[in-house]
Scaffold this active site. Structure first.
Site, PDB file in Angstrom:
ATOM      1  N   ASP A   1       0.754 -14.354  50.803  1.00  0.00           N
ATOM      2  CA  ASP A   1       0.058 -14.549  49.529  1.00  0.00           C
ATOM      3  C   ASP A   1       0.713 -15.700  48.775  1.00  0.00           C
ATOM      4  OD1 ASP A   1      -1.334 -13.752  46.903  1.00  0.00           O
ATOM      5  OD2 ASP A   1      -1.952 -12.126  48.240  1.00  0.00           O
TER       6      ASP A   1
ATOM      7  N   SER B   1      -8.929  -8.157  46.986  1.00  0.00           N
ATOM      8  CA  SER B   1      -7.489  -8.409  47.088  1.00  0.00           C
ATOM      9  C   SER B   1      -6.678  -7.198  46.670  1.00  0.00           C
ATOM     10  CB  SER B   1      -7.088  -9.591  46.199  1.00  0.00           C
ATOM     11  OG  SER B   1      -7.496 -10.814  46.737  1.00  0.00           O
TER      12      SER B   1
ATOM     13  N   ASN C   1     -14.881 -11.739  47.758  1.00  0.00           N
ATOM     14  CA  ASN C   1     -15.454 -11.344  46.465  1.00  0.00           C
ATOM     15  C   ASN C   1     -16.692 -12.144  46.087  1.00  0.00           C
ATOM     16  OD1 ASN C   1     -13.170  -9.788  46.358  1.00  0.00           O
ATOM     17  ND2 ASN C   1     -12.184 -10.907  44.698  1.00  0.00           N
TER      18      ASN C   1
ATOM     19  N   HIS D   1      -0.652 -13.510  41.835  1.00  0.00           N
ATOM     20  CA  HIS D   1      -1.498 -12.719  42.719  1.00  0.00           C
ATOM     21  C   HIS D   1      -0.673 -11.927  43.739  1.00  0.00           C
ATOM     22  CE1 HIS D   1      -4.519 -12.120  46.010  1.00  0.00           C
ATOM     23  NE2 HIS D   1      -5.343 -11.952  44.989  1.00  0.00           N
TER      24      HIS D   1
END
Length: 744
Positions: A184, A390, A329, A238
């Site tokens: 990530d 996520s 998404n 994130h």
């Protein structure tokens, strides 16, 4: 780029020490029938350079390059390339004997990615070239406009209750020896809810030396692939949010509680802007597997297929590491990559009421869903509530980590199956493309087995355990009511033309049919549970019914051994047999010949000259290739028909290959036109006696390497295996089986 070591936060030291653009698959006849289950899992992907370039954003001035075996040294002479480096670092200690044949190639200033890909299509040493695609955090990742709280408490973590994690904790809370790699934006390893949960590598302390010899100096606490250094600190937020969902410290009277008390391996593959390259992601997957990760979480994605990352995911699965990825998404009907790779578990998002989140991507290959709306977790220095697949993906990673903690001997495949078969079914009964197998349930995963829950398709049938070739069950022709919860293997004796059909009531079942020697007769892999293979046999036939991605279903297996007028009689082979290899190629002169393709047909013609070769078949799907006597492919034609044309200029002798794709035999007309034809026979008639071609290659610089298509799943497979034994290699996989690239 030079790898740097960074003296970062000392707190980590005091942490608890605990076509050229086509994918080529080698095809070979299995030595025994037991190997078929492995052989038939291979799939092909195809795309043109422009198709790839248009499919998503990519890094300018860089491509990913896979060289053919024995040609790695030729990469320095490729056009438009200034430098290359292995995708895996030089000298890396491959703890699991893993290797990658991929290189990251930098282009010169005047060469675009598109131009480089086009230019490389003419180089035999290049197996595959692709853009280095950019993956991003799935968008939108929407804050819930909740006021950030420093001590919000578990009462705001509805996901724990929805997944029955609180009840599961009565059985298992986690084991710090279990490692979850988070690929990530990095992780804030100084966060008070995460600092005691971080991966620690005592074999490589910070001293400027690569003490453990893994190619990453001073990787005491992970690696930053985006910046090529040893500081995986989160430059965004994130990755920290994802890590907290998985493993924020439990029972520490602050913040939140992660699903499992396990270690987080922070691997930074996305920059502060939330984007990163496939080359970094693929390299990080190799790192995670080699350095002890049990689970990989990738809450990132993009629309384009990339073979290098796909191979890395396959490698992880083969080395017993579970790979989880976000479906995306975009409210799309297709799933993003890397979730779309067959070796990864695709995860979608639900809300507080077990309804599908309106942003969650859906489609064939969706495997599981988990809460992904209003998920509270850690961010650098604080806590925040976010939406996204996520967030759903680390929920599943946390439950998988609980399973691994409770039973360390569970394989990645075991955990994947348990997560699916114990999930709470949502939407239509059984598997569906909205919710997959359902919303993950931690308590059920820890306390139930797949046979107790009744995986989609109901209880398994009376023929179990017929899950391998060694356990296959003998059937008679006719209709059989069965259940496909796992692999089913059968044997039936057939003579002459036959048809084998699978009709399921849901899920996605695949059908593979082999002869008694292990050669593939046919494969049917449509994105449904209705499959059919036709063929001919004279003895035992082996049948494999396989639930794709665990999408089981009850099904009817119909074996029709006497098809009567439903099938045309098989063609009779022609007078040039046995011309099944280049060493037995039949020597021809220009002209037109009426022939039959029951297997590989090789022909030779002498030059020099300009040649055009055409085949026109009466059915089936025949492929055509033209090869010179040095083993270079002059031209190949692989349309999904039996009409093909190739051409080229050559000196000496050329070889013509006619190949039945997937065993789709047909009578055909072969037409050879040449200008300046030279060679026997002078009267223009064919020479029926097969003439020897080049001698089998030896281990010397003059070795002949002939390149022929590798996507052989039909009766040509045995002959191709013989060619492989002589050192032949494949040129191209013509087209992907559409379903294997369906999750875009």
């Amino acid at each position: 780029m030079k790898r740097e070591h960074v003296q970062f936060d000392e707190q980590l030291n005091t942490t608890t020490k605990s076509s050229i653009t086509r994918v080529l698959k080698a095809a070979a006849k299995p030595a025994v029938i037991a190997a078929l289950a492995v052989v038939m899992t291979a799939s092909a992907q195809t795309a043109s350079a422009n198709d790839d370039a248009d499919a998503g954003s990519f890094v300018a001035g860089r491509i990913l390059l896979k060289m053919r075996a024995g040609h790695a040294g030729a990469r320095s002479a490729l056009p438009g390339i200034t430098s290359t480096r292995p995708l895996r670092p030089q000298g890396a200690a491959a703890r699991n004997a893993m290797q990658s044949e991929w290189f990251v190639a930098d282009l010169d200033d005047g060469t675009s990615v598109e131009d480089a890909l086009s230019a490389l299509e003419g180089f035999d040493g290049v197996e595959l070239a692709q853009p280095d695609f950019i993956r991003t955090i799935p968008t939108p990742v929407t804050p819930q406009n909740l006021e950030a709280q420093n001590d919000p408490g578990r009462n705001q973590q509805y996901a724990l209750e929805r997944m029955q994690v609180n009840q599961a904790w009565q059985i298992e809370t986690g084991n710090p020896e279990v490692i979850v790699a988070v690929l990530d934006t990095g992780v804030d390893y100084s966060h008070p809810d995460l600092q005691n949960q971080m991966f620690f590598n005592p074999q490589d302390p910070i001293n400027g030396v690569d003490d453990d010899g893994n190619g990453y100096p001073d990787d005491i606490g992970g690696w930053n692939f985006a910046l090529n250094n040893n500081n995986p600190m989160d430059g965004h937020s994130h990755g920290t949010h994802v890590a907290g969902i998985i493993a924020a410290t439990q029972e520490n009277q602050i913040g939140i509680a992660g699903v499992a008390n396990v270690r987080i391996m922070p691997l930074t593959v996305l920059g502060p802007d939330g984007s990163g390259s496939d080359s970094d992601i693929a390299e990080a997957i190799y790192y995670a597997v080699e350095n002890g990760a049990d689970i990989i979480n990738m809450s990132l994605g993009g629309p384009a297929y990339n073979a290098a990352t796909d191979e890395a995911v396959q490698m992880a699965a083969a080395n017993n590491v579970l790979v989880l990825a976000a479906s995306g998404n975009e409210s799309a009907n297709t799933i993003s990559f890397p979730a779309g790779y067959e070796g990864a578990v695709a995860v979608g998002a639900t809300d507080q009421n077990d309804q599908l989140a309106d942003f969650s991507n859906i489609g064939q290959g969706m495997e599981l869903v988990a809460p992904g709306v209003g998920i509270l977790s850690t961010v650098p220095g604080d806590y925040e509530s976010l939406d996204g697949t996520s967030m759903a993906t680390p929920c599943v990673a946390g439950v998988a980590a609980l399973l691994k903690s409770a039973e360390p001997t569970l394989s990645a495949a075991d955990i994947r199956e348990l997560l699916s078969c114990t999930a709470d079914d949502l939407g239509n009964p059984g598997y569906d493309t909205l919710f997959g197998h359902g919303r993950v349930n931690a308590l059920r995963a820890l306390t139930e087995t797949c046979t107790q829950t009744g995986n989609p398709g109901g209880q398994d049938d009376a023929h179990e355990e017929n899950d391998s070739p060694e356990q296959m069950v003998t059937l008679q022709p006719g209709s059989h009511q069965l259940a496909g919860l796992d692999e089913d293997w059968f044997s039936v004796s057939l003579t002459g033309a036959f048809s084998i059909r699978v009709d399921g009531n849901g899920g996605d079942l695949d059908l593979h049919v082999f002869d008694q020697n292990g050669d593939a007769i046919g494969t049917s892999e449509s994105p449904s549970s209705t499959e059919q293979v036709d063929g001919t046999a004279n003895g035992p036939v082996v049948i494999r019914v396989f639930p794709y991605n665990g999408q089981g279903a009850n099904y009817t297996l119909t074996i029709d051994g006497d098809r009567g007028n439903n099938i045309a009689p098989p063609p009779i082979d022609d007078e040039f047999e046995e011309n099944d290899s280049i060493t037995s190629a039949a020597l021809l002169a220009p002209g037109t010949f009426e022939l039959s393709a029951l297997d590989l047909d090789w022909f030779a013609i002498d030059g020099p000259g300009q040649i055009e070769v055409q085949i026109q078949g009466n059915g089936g799907d025949l492929d055509l290739a033209l090869v010179d006597e040095e083993g270079n492919t002059l031209d190949a034609s692989e349309s999904p028909t039996s009409n093909e044309t190739v051409s080229g200029t050559f000196t000496g002798r050329a070889y013509i290959l006619v190949l039945p794709y997937n065993g789709q035999t047909a009578d055909y007309q072969l037409t050879i036109n040449m200008t300046t034809p030279v060679g026997p026979p002078e009267d223009g008639t064919p020479t029926p006696t097969p003439q020897p071609g080049p001698t089998p290659p030896e281990s010397n610089p003059g070795e002949i390497i002939v390149t022929i298509p590798t996507n052989i799943c039909g009766q040509g497979g045995a002959q191709f295996a013989g060619a492989m034994a002589l050192g032949f290699v494949g040129i191209s996989a013509r087209r992907s089986r559409g379903r294997r690239r369906r999750r875009v």
